[in-house]
Write a protein that holds these residues in place. Structure first.
Motif, PDB file in Angstrom:
ATOM      1  N   LEU A  39       0.816  -1.215   0.000  1.00 53.22           N
ATOM      2  CA  LEU A  39       0.000   0.000   0.000  1.00 53.22           C
ATOM      3  C   LEU A  39       0.850   1.265   0.000  1.00 53.22           C
ATOM      4  CD1 LEU A  39      -2.813  -1.064   2.503  1.00 53.22           C
ATOM      5  CD2 LEU A  39      -3.065  -0.665   0.053  1.00 53.22           C
ATOM      6  N   GLN A  40       2.098   1.156   0.432  1.00 54.12           N
ATOM      7  CA  GLN A  40       2.992   2.315   0.331  1.00 54.12           C
ATOM      8  C   GLN A  40       3.211   2.702  -1.129  1.00 54.12           C
ATOM      9  OE1 GLN A  40       6.256   0.481   2.818  1.00 54.12           O
ATOM     10  NE2 GLN A  40       6.297   2.543   3.661  1.00 54.12           N
ATOM     11  N   SER A  41       3.278   1.697  -1.981  1.00 52.59           N
ATOM     12  CA  SER A  41       3.488   1.948  -3.412  1.00 52.59           C
ATOM     13  C   SER A  41       2.176   2.189  -4.134  1.00 52.59           C
ATOM     14  CB  SER A  41       4.205   0.749  -4.047  1.00 52.59           C
ATOM     15  OG  SER A  41       5.482   0.562  -3.483  1.00 52.59           O
ATOM     16  N   VAL A  42       1.227   1.276  -3.922  1.00 50.81           N
ATOM     17  CA  VAL A  42      -0.075   1.329  -4.585  1.00 50.81           C
ATOM     18  C   VAL A  42      -1.157   1.338  -3.511  1.00 50.81           C
ATOM     19  CG1 VAL A  42      -1.605   0.164  -6.221  1.00 50.81           C
ATOM     20  CG2 VAL A  42       0.880  -0.005  -6.509  1.00 50.81           C
ATOM     21  N   PRO A  43      -1.712   2.504  -3.161  1.00 53.22           N
ATOM     22  CA  PRO A  43      -1.673   3.758  -3.920  1.00 53.22           C
ATOM     23  C   PRO A  43      -0.709   4.822  -3.405  1.00 53.22           C
ATOM     24  CG  PRO A  43      -3.424   3.895  -2.337  1.00 53.22           C
ATOM     25  CD  PRO A  43      -2.749   2.563  -2.105  1.00 53.22           C
ATOM     26  N   GLY A  44       0.056   4.572  -2.314  1.00 52.61           N
ATOM     27  CA  GLY A  44       0.815   5.622  -1.651  1.00 52.61           C
ATOM     28  C   GLY A  44       1.665   6.485  -2.551  1.00 52.61           C
ATOM     29  N   LEU A  45       2.690   5.890  -3.171  1.00 55.26           N
ATOM     30  CA  LEU A  45       3.585   6.678  -4.017  1.00 55.26           C
ATOM     31  C   LEU A  45       2.930   7.086  -5.327  1.00 55.26           C
ATOM     32  CD1 LEU A  45       6.959   4.855  -3.335  1.00 55.26           C
ATOM     33  CD2 LEU A  45       6.381   7.213  -2.761  1.00 55.26           C
ATOM     34  N   ILE A  46       1.915   6.364  -5.755  1.00 55.83           N
ATOM     35  CA  ILE A  46       1.178   6.779  -6.955  1.00 55.83           C
ATOM     36  C   ILE A  46       0.565   8.153  -6.743  1.00 55.83           C
ATOM     37  CG2 ILE A  46      -0.912   6.335  -8.314  1.00 55.83           C
ATOM     38  CD1 ILE A  46      -0.291   3.410  -8.250  1.00 55.83           C
ATOM     39  N   ILE A  47      -0.133   8.327  -5.622  1.00 49.44           N
ATOM     40  CA  ILE A  47      -0.797   9.617  -5.405  1.00 49.44           C
ATOM     41  C   ILE A  47       0.174  10.674  -4.868  1.00 49.44           C
ATOM     42  CG2 ILE A  47      -3.092   8.643  -5.142  1.00 49.44           C
ATOM     43  CD1 ILE A  47      -2.852   8.746  -2.194  1.00 49.44           C
ATOM     44  N   LEU A  48       1.255  10.244  -4.200  1.00 52.69           N
ATOM     45  CA  LEU A  48       2.266  11.211  -3.783  1.00 52.69           C
ATOM     46  C   LEU A  48       2.951  11.814  -4.997  1.00 52.69           C
ATOM     47  CD1 LEU A  48       3.994  12.640  -1.652  1.00 52.69           C
ATOM     48  CD2 LEU A  48       5.477  10.627  -1.610  1.00 52.69           C
ATOM     49  N   TYR A  49       3.397  10.974  -5.910  1.00 53.33           N
ATOM     50  CA  TYR A  49       4.050  11.475  -7.123  1.00 53.33           C
ATOM     51  C   TYR A  49       3.058  12.237  -8.003  1.00 53.33           C
ATOM     52  CZ  TYR A  49       8.148   8.490  -6.207  1.00 53.33           C
ATOM     53  OH  TYR A  49       9.263   7.907  -5.676  1.00 53.33           O
ATOM     54  N   GLY A  50       1.838  11.705  -8.131  1.00 53.49           N
ATOM     55  CA  GLY A  50       0.848  12.375  -8.967  1.00 53.49           C
ATOM     56  C   GLY A  50       0.490  13.758  -8.462  1.00 53.49           C
ATOM     57  N   GLY A  51       0.526  13.945  -7.139  1.00 53.49           N
ATOM     58  CA  GLY A  51       0.201  15.251  -6.565  1.00 53.49           C
ATOM     59  C   GLY A  51       1.385  16.186  -6.476  1.00 53.49           C
ATOM     60  N   ALA A  52       2.612  15.639  -6.522  1.00 54.18           N
ATOM     61  CA  ALA A  52       3.809  16.447  -6.286  1.00 54.18           C
ATOM     62  C   ALA A  52       4.286  17.210  -7.506  1.00 54.18           C
ATOM     63  CB  ALA A  52       4.938  15.545  -5.784  1.00 54.18           C
ATOM     64  N   VAL A  53       3.816  16.832  -8.690  1.00 49.11           N
ATOM     65  CA  VAL A  53       4.321  17.435  -9.921  1.00 49.11           C
ATOM     66  C   VAL A  53       3.287  18.385 -10.525  1.00 49.11           C
ATOM     67  CG1 VAL A  53       5.796  15.453 -10.435  1.00 49.11           C
ATOM     68  CG2 VAL A  53       3.448  15.496 -11.286  1.00 49.11           C
ATOM     69  N   LYS A  54       3.711  19.100 -11.550  1.00 54.82           N
ATOM     70  CA  LYS A  54       2.763  19.913 -12.290  1.00 54.82           C
ATOM     71  C   LYS A  54       1.700  19.030 -12.933  1.00 54.82           C
ATOM     72  CE  LYS A  54       5.289  24.097 -13.638  1.00 54.82           C
ATOM     73  NZ  LYS A  54       5.757  24.912 -14.786  1.00 54.82           N
ATOM     74  N   LYS A  55       0.552  19.635 -13.181  1.00 57.94           N
ATOM     75  CA  LYS A  55      -0.565  18.868 -13.728  1.00 57.94           C
ATOM     76  C   LYS A  55      -0.193  18.134 -15.005  1.00 57.94           C
ATOM     77  CE  LYS A  55      -3.856  20.781 -16.052  1.00 57.94           C
ATOM     78  NZ  LYS A  55      -5.021  21.593 -16.496  1.00 57.94           N
ATOM     79  N   LYS A  56       0.646  18.722 -15.833  1.00 53.06           N
ATOM     80  CA  LYS A  56       0.977  18.111 -17.119  1.00 53.06           C
ATOM     81  C   LYS A  56       1.793  16.835 -16.967  1.00 53.06           C
ATOM     82  CE  LYS A  56       5.242  20.731 -18.034  1.00 53.06           C
ATOM     83  NZ  LYS A  56       5.955  21.580 -19.011  1.00 53.06           N
ATOM     84  N   TRP A  57       2.349  16.588 -15.755  1.00 52.50           N
ATOM     85  CA  TRP A  57       3.134  15.376 -15.522  1.00 52.50           C
ATOM     86  C   TRP A  57       2.474  14.427 -14.547  1.00 52.50           C
ATOM     87  CZ3 TRP A  57       6.607  13.802 -18.677  1.00 52.50           C
ATOM     88  CH2 TRP A  57       7.358  14.720 -19.438  1.00 52.50           C
ATOM     89  N   LYS A 209      12.329  26.417 -17.028  1.00 56.34           N
ATOM     90  CA  LYS A 209      11.222  27.058 -16.319  1.00 56.34           C
ATOM     91  C   LYS A 209      10.588  26.110 -15.305  1.00 56.34           C
ATOM     92  CE  LYS A 209       7.742  26.005 -19.879  1.00 56.34           C
ATOM     93  NZ  LYS A 209       6.745  26.581 -20.813  1.00 56.34           N
ATOM     94  N   ASP A 210      10.662  24.792 -15.567  1.00 50.28           N
ATOM     95  CA  ASP A 210      10.124  23.829 -14.618  1.00 50.28           C
ATOM     96  C   ASP A 210      11.042  23.653 -13.417  1.00 50.28           C
ATOM     97  OD1 ASP A 210       7.813  23.373 -15.999  1.00 50.28           O
ATOM     98  OD2 ASP A 210       8.503  21.562 -17.010  1.00 50.28           O
ATOM     99  N   ARG A 211      12.332  23.727 -13.628  1.00 48.59           N
ATOM    100  CA  ARG A 211      13.260  23.638 -12.494  1.00 48.59           C
ATOM    101  C   ARG A 211      13.118  24.846 -11.579  1.00 48.59           C
ATOM    102  NH1 ARG A 211      19.300  21.572 -13.177  1.00 48.59           N
ATOM    103  NH2 ARG A 211      18.930  21.349 -10.958  1.00 48.59           N
ATOM    104  N   GLU A 212      12.889  26.005 -12.189  1.00 45.69           N
ATOM    105  CA  GLU A 212      12.757  27.226 -11.399  1.00 45.69           C
ATOM    106  C   GLU A 212      11.448  27.274 -10.637  1.00 45.69           C
ATOM    107  OE1 GLU A 212      13.177  30.250 -14.312  1.00 45.69           O
ATOM    108  OE2 GLU A 212      15.302  29.819 -14.704  1.00 45.69           O
ATOM    109  N   ARG A 213      10.396  26.765 -11.252  1.00 46.62           N
ATOM    110  CA  ARG A 213       9.079  26.799 -10.593  1.00 46.62           C
ATOM    111  C   ARG A 213       8.317  25.542 -10.961  1.00 46.62           C
ATOM    112  NH1 ARG A 213       3.823  28.832 -10.544  1.00 46.62           N
ATOM    113  NH2 ARG A 213       3.314  29.817  -8.560  1.00 46.62           N
ATOM    114  N   PHE A 214       8.177  24.652  -9.977  1.00 43.40           N
ATOM    115  CA  PHE A 214       7.534  23.357 -10.217  1.00 43.40           C
ATOM    116  C   PHE A 214       6.558  23.061  -9.081  1.00 43.40           C
ATOM    117  CE2 PHE A 214       7.583  18.666 -10.958  1.00 43.40           C
ATOM    118  CZ  PHE A 214       7.388  18.682 -12.332  1.00 43.40           C
ATOM    119  N   PRO A 215       5.491  23.879  -8.975  1.00 43.66           N
ATOM    120  CA  PRO A 215       4.562  23.717  -7.848  1.00 43.66           C
ATOM    121  C   PRO A 215       3.766  22.423  -7.966  1.00 43.66           C
ATOM    122  CG  PRO A 215       3.657  25.233  -9.458  1.00 43.66           C
ATOM    123  CD  PRO A 215       5.054  24.931  -9.920  1.00 43.66           C
ATOM    124  N   PRO A 216       3.493  21.769  -6.847  1.00 37.45           N
ATOM    125  CA  PRO A 216       2.651  20.568  -6.888  1.00 37.45           C
ATOM    126  C   PRO A 216       1.246  20.929  -7.311  1.00 37.45           C
ATOM    127  CG  PRO A 216       3.009  21.264  -4.626  1.00 37.45           C
ATOM    128  CD  PRO A 216       3.895  22.119  -5.473  1.00 37.45           C
TER     129      PRO A 216
END
Length: 419
Positions: A39-57, A209-216
């Motif tokens: 559960l740490q991986s599925v769904p844990g890291l799935i939703i952690l990574y999905g929420g941590a990046v810009k919407k396009k990623w 531009k993503d390195r400079e500003r990459f809000p979750p």
């Protein structure tokens, strides 16, 4: 589906399905612990990574985790498990590849613990899977998904199995020398941190531009994923004694007390030096201590570990990294070098000091601009922008509308003049 692969062998008597050597309590706990780690991986890291990046990623980042989980399982039962915990192959750090779904193998007693190989294969699979998914954290925001599809089985085979065999297998030479890596500070976290940092170097950085500003795109999702990680670590460290005993209880308690101590230390350092507590930074701080306690959760107390893991990785991430041109050359999206490699190594060192003897290719610039749409033709959320504030978006939209209106008026005037 053919059930003969997983069925009780025909020559096994009904009362042998629960042999005298098997502890039903230990077996039940081991299966439960394995599921908590999963559960740490599925769904844990799935939703952690999905929420941590810009919407396009978001879609690509989440899908990288899901794919790795599935791919590792297939490779694990075909050859990976017995490469990690089987017989030596020519040299003392390499195991022999072999099939793990053999019915004569699955129902035998595991190399440790009073439960069958079937249970051990499952438990060690979820440990191997999360290791690969942790590497993905260093590559979020620019990893080509098809390159990732190849990377997962290759790294599992050529790197993870070697570390696991050497340190965890009864046949490994470091195991025989007495090295203590309770739940994978070296096998999991040091290896994934170094691999992630190295992969990030070769894959290359995100767009400037993503390195400079990459809000979750969704901090609440990040917090939810972090919660799965924290609570799932109960199985991570509590399952490694391979028994329902006092050692397991100590491991679980140490894990949670140490995590709370470190999280508070991280928050206080942020407030003192930067004037505010960062939610994203706090999540990273939580991860560092979970990693740091891993090598010795059942072997030492939690106070020294909690304080050290809450301060030393904070210093390397917040101070040293920002001043080091060498470290800044590598675009490590989720700071896995600090949260896993450094924290895991720190945990191993602290274990030696305090333990009581009683773990590619770049996408094109166009694809990186588009993100998920280029790779999967899907969008994560029907919300504004890439995580920017709504006010900024309205301002940019107004400018865009003005430009569009000007272009439209120009075309209209040109058509009138032509007429």
């Amino acid at each position: 589906m053919n059930n003969t692969t997983f069925a009780i062998p025909p020559n096994l008597e009904p009362d042998q399905a629960s042999p005298a050597w098997m502890s039903k309590g230990d077996n039940a706990w081991q299966l439960t612990a394995a599921t908590l780690v999963g559960l740490q991986s599925v769904p844990g890291l799935i939703i952690l990574y999905g929420g941590a990046v810009k919407k396009k990623w978001a879609v690509n980042s989440a899908f990288m985790a899901l794919y790795a989980f599935a791919c590792v399982l297939v490779c694990w039962v075909l050859w990976g498990y017995r490469m990690s915990f089987g017989d030596e192959l020519l040299v003392p750090f390499l195991g022999t590849p072999n099939f793990a779904l053999d019915e004569n193998f699955l129902f035998k007693k595991a190399f440790s613990g009073n439960f069958p190989n079937a249970t051990m294969v499952y438990f060690q699979f979820v440990i191997a899977a999360i290791t690969l998914i942790l590497i993905a954290g260093a590559l979020l925001g620019r990893m080509n998904f098809y390159a990732w599809m190849l990377f997962v089985p290759l790294w599992l085979t050529s790197s993870y199995t070697i570390g696991a065999f050497t340190i965890w297998s009864n046949n490994g030479f470091l195991y025989k020398l007495g090295i203590i890596d309770y739940s994978g500070g070296f096998v999991i976290h040091l290896s994934s941190g170094v691999a992630g940092f190295t992969a990030a170097y070769w894959v290359g950085p995100r767009l400037s531009k993503d390195r400079e500003r990459f809000p979750p795109n969704n901090i609440l999702l990040m917090l939810t994923g972090a919660g799965f990680l924290w609570m799932g670590w109960t199985g991570f460290n509590g399952g490694d004694p391979y028994s329902v005993n006092v050692d397991a209880s100590l491991a679980v308690l140490n894990t949670h007390v140490c995590t709370a101590t470190s999280l508070l230390a991280w928050v206080m350092l942020d407030v003192y030096f930067f004037g505010k507590a960062s939610i994203i930074g706090t999540i990273q701080g939580m991860i560092t201590v979970l990693v740091c306690i891993t090598p010795a959760a059942g072997r030492m107390g939690s106070n020294n570990n909690g304080v050290c893991s809450g301060s030393i990785p904070w210093f390397t991430m917040r101070i040293i990294h920002k001043k080091s041109k060498l470290l800044q050359m590598v675009d490590d999206t989720m700071a896995v070098l600090h949260t896993h490699a450094i924290a895991g190594c720190l945990g191993g060192i602290l274990t030696g000091l305090f333990a009581e003897p009683k773990l590619n290719n770049l996408m094109s610039i166009e694809d990186m601009e588009i993100g998920d749409g280029a790779t999967h033709n899907e969008e994560a959320y029907a919300i504004w922008g890439q995580g920017e504030k709504l006010g900024k978006l309205r301002h940019e939209a107004a400018i865009y509308n003005d430009i569009e209106s000007s272009v439209t008026r120009g075309r209209a005037i040109g058509q009138v003049e032509m007429t």
